[in-house]
Design a protein around this motif. Structure first.
Motif: not given
Ligand code: GTP
Ligand code: FFO
Length: 450
Positions: A227-228, A234, A248, A333, A335
């Motif tokens: 999901r988004p 990351s 972001t 996540k 954490d």
């Molecule tokens: N607390 C926490 N935040 C996380 C973790 N991994 C990612 N995030 C945060 O979650 C948010 C989304 O992370 P992205 O990596 O952009 O997520 P994505 O799945 O690629 O999102 P889309 O590009 O929208 O599909 C960011 O603010 C990250 O910093 C984690 O392990 N713990």
């Protein structure tokens, strides 16, 4: 002499990479080599001896000071007369040298033409020739080691052993068919069933190793889905060790597919970070979701990034995967919940609890990906191409059909035909059976000078 026509042209190419370099190598192969060598050196060169010489143009102007080596046929890379001119690594000098060699009767080589000649002259079989290109293109240590082993003939020997066993079995079955009055007895002979069974077992083993070889060669294709905002981008960055993807806190940031080649301890991965998968009305996002599905369809492994709440629902994404693809769920996540990383395997799916943010649990993921990508294949690992894996799968299917024909109906003719086709598919790997189209496609993708 081999059945293929013997190329009479003398071919030449710069074999070293373009640009300024310490040394540059020009390679020439064909019947005119002794004449060209004599012209450049002023006398006949000693076989396989490095002569220090001044290379000159037609007017006697100096081009470069370098080394000249003559490998007389057939003891050369191509099996023909080969001449090597090692000059200073300058595009200007090497071009002048190449022009001079062409004036003396050579023509420019097509991509892969030296190795094609080596194949046509029986120096290498087709799988070995392909491994030459794979060795040059290798992006990881493990990939290079595996390609070297295939180039040395490790894969080809395994294929040949299987081919011999297959031929022996065919002879057995065809003999039975030739004596119709005894056919049923012959085919009922448990020795035939046993031979076929051991052939199928051998083939299954070789197919598994070739699949691993393909991953070592091409890199394990991992589609990161979820999901988004699950943390896909990351994660890609964490694995790639750089800020490659845009991260972001706004859901739906990743709209295109981002690709990254990563080497984990010398093992290659091809990562694809896909758009967050959800039904959406946004035109651009819908396109991204479509691409993510496409990515899944050709992945070796899917890495679903999710959280505890949505995990069960998100598993449906695995439906887009091809059969046999690896399935990994990363509950990210942890954490936030102050949970500890852990790992378990359930229904063929590997579950990992981790935090991309703190790094907890990511080593377990890296280790698992490395294993999937072919790590630990040990000393025996060889490289393979998709073409080889497809051929082995065709062999497997023919053997399955053949075994069925024998067991169910004692249909000797049918079994024999399946074995004939199995032999043909197996022979395509090393090139005992090839079409000009196939050879053209294979050698045409080589670099010039190889
Ligand atoms: N607390 C926490 N935040 C996380 C973790 N991994 C990612 N995030 C945060 O979650 C948010 C989304 O992370 P992205 O990596 O952009 O997520 P994505 O799945 O690629 O999102 P889309 O590009 O929208 O599909 C960011 O603010 C990250 O910093 C984690 O392990 N713990
Ligand atoms: N300078 C240079 N380095 C190079 C190559 C080359 O062509 N030139 N190679 C090019 O790819 C690779 C080495 N591969 C080679 C393979 C076979 C033969 C060859 O002469 N084979 C003969 C003799 C074998 C022997 O003496 O044992 C043969 O097969 O009959 C040479 C190079 C990598 N390094």
């Amino acid at each position: 002499m081999n059945p293929h026509s013997h190329p009479a042209d003398t071919i030449a190419a710069i074999a070293s990479a373009p640009g300024a370099a310490g040394v540059g190598v020009l390679r020439v192969s064909g019947p005119l080599v002794p004449v060209i060598a004599q012209a450049l050196l002023g006398r006949a060169p000693r076989p396989r001896h490095a002569h220090f010489a001044m290379f000159r143009d037609a007017l006697g102007e100096a081009i470069d000071h370098g080394l000249l080596l003559h490998f007389p046929a057939p003891a050369s890379y191509t099996g023909e007369h080969v001449l090597e001119l090692q000059g200073h690594g300058s595009a200007v000098l090497l071009d002048a040298l190449l022009r001079r060699v062409c004036e003396l009767g050579a023509r420019l080589a097509r991509p892969g033409e030296f190795t094609e000649r080596a194949f046509l002259n029986g120096k290498l079989d087709l799988a070995q020739a392909e491994a030459v290109a794979d060795l040059i293109a290798a992006r990881s240590q493990a990939g290079a080691r595996a390609a070297l082993r295939s180039m040395e003939g490790v894969f080809s020997q395994r294929v040949d052993t299987l081919l011999q066993a297959l031929i022996a079995l065919r002879v057995h079955i065809e003999a039975a068919i030739d004596f119709p009055e005894e056919e049923i007895d012959f085919l009922a002979d448990p020795a035939i069933a046993r031979q076929l069974e051991s052939l199928r077992a051998e083939l299954a083993g070789l197919l598994r190793e070739a699949q691993r070889g393909l991953r070592l060669n091409d890199g394990l294709r991992v589609a990161i889905v979820g999901r988004p905002n699950a943390g896909k981008s990351s994660l890609l960055n964490a694995l790639a060790g750089s800020e490659r993807a845009i991260v972001t806190a706004i859901a739906g940031t990743t709209r295109d597919v981002l690709r990254e080649s990563v080497a984990l301890d010398g093992i290659a991965l091809e990562l694809a970070d896909t758009a967050g998968l959800r039904d959406t009305d946004d035109e651009v996002e819908r396109e991204g979701v479509r691409r993510a599905h496409g990515e899944l369809q050709r992945a070796d492994a899917a890495l679903l990034v999710t959280d505890t709440e949505h995990a069960a629902a998100d598993l449906a994404l695995f439906g887009a995967l091809p059969a046999g693809a690896e399935r990994i769920v990363l509950i990210n996540k942890i954490d936030l919940a102050h949970a500890a990383p852990r790992e378990e395997v359930r229904d063929g799916i590997r579950w990992l609890w981790a935090s991309v943010k703190t790094g907890a649990g990511l080593d377990a993921l890296r280790e698992h990906l490395k294993q999937l990508a072919g790590a630990g294949s040990g000393e025996g690992g060889f490289s393979a191409r998709r073409r080889h894996v497809l051929a082995l799968e065709a062999v497997r299917d023919h053997l399955d059909h053949g075994a069925h024909a024998l067991a169910a109906t004692r249909a000797g003719e049918l079994a024999a035909e399946e074995l004939r086709q199995a032999q043909h598919a197996l022979g395509e790997i090393t090139g005992s059976y090839t079409s000009d189209d196939l050879l053209g496609a294979i050698f045409g993708s080589f670099c010039i000078g190889k």
